[in-house]
Design an enzyme around this catalytic site. Structure first.
Site, mmCIF file in Angstrom:
data_model
loop_
_atom_site.group_PDB
_atom_site.id
_atom_site.type_symbol
_atom_site.label_atom_id
_atom_site.label_comp_id
_atom_site.label_asym_id
_atom_site.label_seq_id
_atom_site.Cartn_x
_atom_site.Cartn_y
_atom_site.Cartn_z
ATOM 1 N N HIS A 337 21.444 -17.198 25.563
ATOM 2 C CA HIS A 337 20.944 -18.185 24.605
ATOM 3 C C HIS A 337 22.005 -18.471 23.565
ATOM 4 C CE1 HIS A 337 18.434 -20.046 21.524
ATOM 5 N NE2 HIS A 337 17.716 -20.434 22.556
ATOM 6 N N ASP A 397 12.803 -19.111 29.385
ATOM 7 C CA ASP A 397 12.688 -19.755 30.693
ATOM 8 C C ASP A 397 12.581 -18.770 31.842
ATOM 9 O OD1 ASP A 397 12.639 -22.366 29.814
ATOM 10 O OD2 ASP A 397 14.810 -22.444 29.632
HETATM 11 C C1 LIG Z 1 21.759 -20.901 27.403
HETATM 12 C C2 LIG Z 1 23.278 -21.063 27.507
HETATM 13 C C3 LIG Z 1 23.574 -22.523 27.866
HETATM 14 C C4 LIG Z 1 23.881 -20.690 26.162
HETATM 15 O O1 LIG Z 1 25.170 -21.033 26.205
HETATM 16 P P1 LIG Z 1 26.269 -20.790 25.060
HETATM 17 O O2 LIG Z 1 25.699 -20.166 23.874
HETATM 18 O O3 LIG Z 1 26.954 -22.093 24.889
HETATM 19 O O4 LIG Z 1 27.198 -19.742 25.709
HETATM 20 P P2 LIG Z 1 28.301 -20.045 26.776
HETATM 21 O O5 LIG Z 1 27.762 -20.947 27.839
HETATM 22 O O6 LIG Z 1 29.525 -20.484 26.047
HETATM 23 O O7 LIG Z 1 28.518 -18.580 27.354
HETATM 24 C C5 LIG Z 1 29.604 -17.741 27.048
HETATM 25 C C6 LIG Z 1 30.062 -17.082 28.331
HETATM 26 O O8 LIG Z 1 28.950 -16.396 28.897
HETATM 27 C C7 LIG Z 1 28.673 -16.869 30.200
HETATM 28 N N1 LIG Z 1 27.245 -16.939 30.373
HETATM 29 C C8 LIG Z 1 26.345 -17.294 29.436
HETATM 30 N N2 LIG Z 1 25.113 -17.267 29.980
HETATM 31 C C9 LIG Z 1 25.286 -16.894 31.260
HETATM 32 C C10 LIG Z 1 24.396 -16.704 32.320
HETATM 33 N N3 LIG Z 1 23.090 -16.883 32.158
HETATM 34 N N4 LIG Z 1 24.873 -16.343 33.514
HETATM 35 C C11 LIG Z 1 26.204 -16.149 33.691
HETATM 36 N N5 LIG Z 1 27.112 -16.325 32.722
HETATM 37 C C12 LIG Z 1 26.636 -16.687 31.517
HETATM 38 C C13 LIG Z 1 29.256 -18.265 30.232
HETATM 39 O O9 LIG Z 1 29.564 -18.668 31.564
HETATM 40 C C14 LIG Z 1 30.500 -18.081 29.394
HETATM 41 O O10 LIG Z 1 31.462 -17.449 30.183
HETATM 42 P P3 LIG Z 1 32.946 -18.053 30.275
HETATM 43 O O11 LIG Z 1 33.484 -17.870 28.877
HETATM 44 O O12 LIG Z 1 33.582 -17.216 31.306
HETATM 45 O O13 LIG Z 1 32.795 -19.485 30.654
HETATM 46 C C15 LIG Z 1 23.843 -20.115 28.603
HETATM 47 O O14 LIG Z 1 23.561 -18.781 28.275
HETATM 48 C C16 LIG Z 1 23.311 -20.462 29.978
HETATM 49 O O15 LIG Z 1 23.858 -21.354 30.639
HETATM 50 N N6 LIG Z 1 22.241 -19.752 30.463
HETATM 51 C C17 LIG Z 1 21.675 -20.033 31.743
HETATM 52 C C18 LIG Z 1 20.778 -21.272 31.667
HETATM 53 C C19 LIG Z 1 19.490 -21.013 30.914
HETATM 54 O O16 LIG Z 1 18.772 -20.052 31.163
HETATM 55 N N7 LIG Z 1 19.162 -21.918 29.980
HETATM 56 C C20 LIG Z 1 17.945 -21.840 29.201
HETATM 57 C C21 LIG Z 1 18.238 -21.634 27.753
HETATM 58 S S1 LIG Z 1 16.742 -21.400 26.824
#
Ligand SMILES: CC(C)(COP(=O)(O)OP(=O)(O)OC[C@H]1O[C@@H](n2cnc3c(N)ncnc32)[C@H](O)[C@@H]1OP(=O)(O)O)[C@@H](O)C(=O)NCCC(=O)NCCS
Length: 469
Positions: A337, A397
């Site tokens: 998140h 989710d």
């Molecule tokens: C929710 C989300 C978009 C938050 O993203 P964020 O705060 O912008 O964090 P980031 O996407 O920059 O994540 C940082 C790192 O962790 C990784 N990461 C974060 N969530 C991850 C996950 N669920 N699975 C695998 N890797 C994940 C990212 O790939 C990133 O790695 P990288 O630096 O090698 O690219 C992200 O955790 C995600 O995509 N989760 C899965 C989708 C999901 O469940 N969404 C519902 C949210 S309520």
């Protein structure tokens, strides 16, 4: 489609689209190093991943870390609606018998006060009386043009409400409040009918239209319109009510609520602003993620036949993160998140109640799969991505889709149910933006193109692209 028109489209695709899609991809690329060079907060995020503060609100507060000595420290997540901890709100609803938590939440978000028993009863009655759609709406707007996508149909239906409103452009608080309450009441009906239309016209199922019952609350009416009258238990209605409470609000910075604040700040009408927020919520990086969880679970079940074996499950999760299997994006959906670090309170509350329904309905083995994914995800991500990976916990989710599945709610309704709930938060933020915002939200984009020399038409060379600054 008419054959001449089809031929034209095919020609367009061959001669134009094939070529210009490549041009568009190439010419829209610029070096991401520019973000650092010009100190641009990409995605409105600070370097530590926290969001840039762009507004003030009294509606919702999402807390997922503390900052000590300029360093982000993980902590248990907390969510507050109008200052009240959502855990206390949910416990209060459960103690009084478990229903109409969502109506209480709407009241609290819109009016900044917990309703008395009489106020709650009157407000639930008001919503019940406002559910009927304008005359002809069901036939002319929903059944006549069914969409394979319910979110698309919902956005269109919201815009159509404008045509049935005698005072659509008046942005006074009183009028916007009237529009808000009407839309909050109609959302479940527009969604349920859009689903029934899709089921009939796109999936060749029977056309089933159930009229909402004004005496029932939102969760009960949804179950009625999707599954038929009296075809659900009290426990099921309570769990859906809880899901609606937990999705109603998430601060001003989540993508759809920020879209709502952004669009409202331009002083457009309520219907345009809500349609925009629906478009945002549909995205798989936002509300659309709950369907991805479902697909991931189906994929795990088909590839790890004994998915209760933690070792086999863990190995497969490693493959998902390594982009070897499933959708090859490397994401464990339902995990992580932008704000929460150690825990998402919504996931905890939903998991607690999901366990009870899972026992009631014989879904224990599946429930175990979800909790194992939650347990194994941090170590799997550490193993594949290294110790530098941020703290990642299960998000709401992970469990919401499971809950909907146990409630026999079809997948295409997962994100629309999120919208039925979040519209309450959107409306509260629209009112706050109107009353306390008062300035058009207008950030800046730095241009990184190097201005080319203008050439007259006879000197231009086809395919010459601009140089990047
Ligand atoms: C929710 C989300 C978009 C938050 O993203 P964020 O705060 O912008 O964090 P980031 O996407 O920059 O994540 C940082 C790192 O962790 C990784 N990461 C974060 N969530 C991850 C996950 N669920 N699975 C695998 N890797 C994940 C990212 O790939 C990133 O790695 P990288 O630096 O090698 O690219 C992200 O955790 C995600 O995509 N989760 C899965 C989708 C999901 O469940 N969404 C519902 C949210 S309520």
């Amino acid at each position: 489609m008419n054959t001449d028109r089809k031929a034209t489209l095919e020609d367009l695709e061959k001669s134009f689209l094939d070529h210009y899609a490549v041009v568009a991809e190439k010419s829209n690329f610029f070096d991401s190093a520019f973000y650092e060079k010009f100190n641009v907060k990409r995605g409105l995020r600070n370097n530590d991943g926290s969001g840039v503060v762009v507004g003030l609100t009294e509606i919702g507060e999402v807390h997922g870390y503390t900052v000590e000595e300029f360093e982000k420290k993980p902590c248990e997540g907390r969510l507050r609606y109008r200052g009240y901890d959502v855990v206390d709100l949910v416990k209060g609803v459960q103690e009084r018998g478990g229903l109409s938590g969502f109506e209480e939440t709407i009241f609290l978000l819109l009016f900044n006060a917990l309703p008395t028993q009489t106020e709650l009863e009157n407000f639930t009655k008001l919503l019940g009386n406002l559910r009927s759609l304008p005359p002809g709406f069901k036939e002319d707007v929903i059944l006549r043009f069914p969409s394979p996508d319910i979110m698309n149909q919902l956005a269109r239906s919201v815009l159509f409400n404008y045509s049935f409103d005698e005072n659509p452009e008046d942005n006074s608080v009183k009028n916007v409040l009237r529009q808000s309450v009407e839309l909050i009441a109609r959302f479940p009906v527009m969604v349920a009918y859009a689903y029934q239309a899709k089921r009939h016209y796109h999936d060749e199922g029977s056309l089933v239209i159930h009229t909402p019952d004004p005496k029932l609350n939102t969760a009960e009416n949804l179950l009625l319109m999707i599954r038929g009258p009296k075809n659900y238990s009290k426990l099921e209605a309570e769990l859906l009510d809880l899901a609606l409470v937990l999705h109603a609000e998430h601060g001003g910075g989540n993508n759809s609520t920020f879209a709502m604040r952004l669009i409202t700040s331009a002083m457009t009408d309520t219907y345009s602003a809500i349609a925009g927020a629906i478009g945002s919520l549909k995205g798989i990086r936002h509300g659309g993620a709950n369907i991805k969880v479902r697909y991931m679970i189906d994929n795990i079940k088909s590839n790890v036949p004994d998915y209760s074996d933690e070792k086999l499950l863990r190995d497969y999760m490693v493959k998902i993160v390594k982009k070897e299997v499933f959708d090859k994006r490397g994401l464990l959906y339902g995990i992580g998140h932008a704000v929460y670090t150690l825990s998402d309170p919504r996931a905890i509350l939903l998991r607690e109640r999901a366990e009870i329904l899972a026992k009631d309905k014989g879904y224990e083995k599946e429930f175990q799969l979800y909790t194992n994914i939650e347990k194994l995800a941090p170590e799997v991500l550490h193993e594949v991505k290294g110790p530098g990976i941020k703290d990642l916990c299960a998000n709401v989710d992970l469990y919401s889709g499971f809950v909907y599945e146990m409630l026999d709610i079809p997948q295409e309704l997962f994100t629309p149910i999120f919208a039925i709930s979040r519209v309450a938060g959107w409306c509260a933020h629209r009112l706050e933006e109107i009353v306390s915002g008062g300035k058009i939200i207008r950030p800046a984009y730095k241009s990184v193109i190097k201005p080319p020399v203008y050439t007259s038409i006879e000197k231009r060379v086809s395919g010459e692209t601009q140089k990047k600054g």
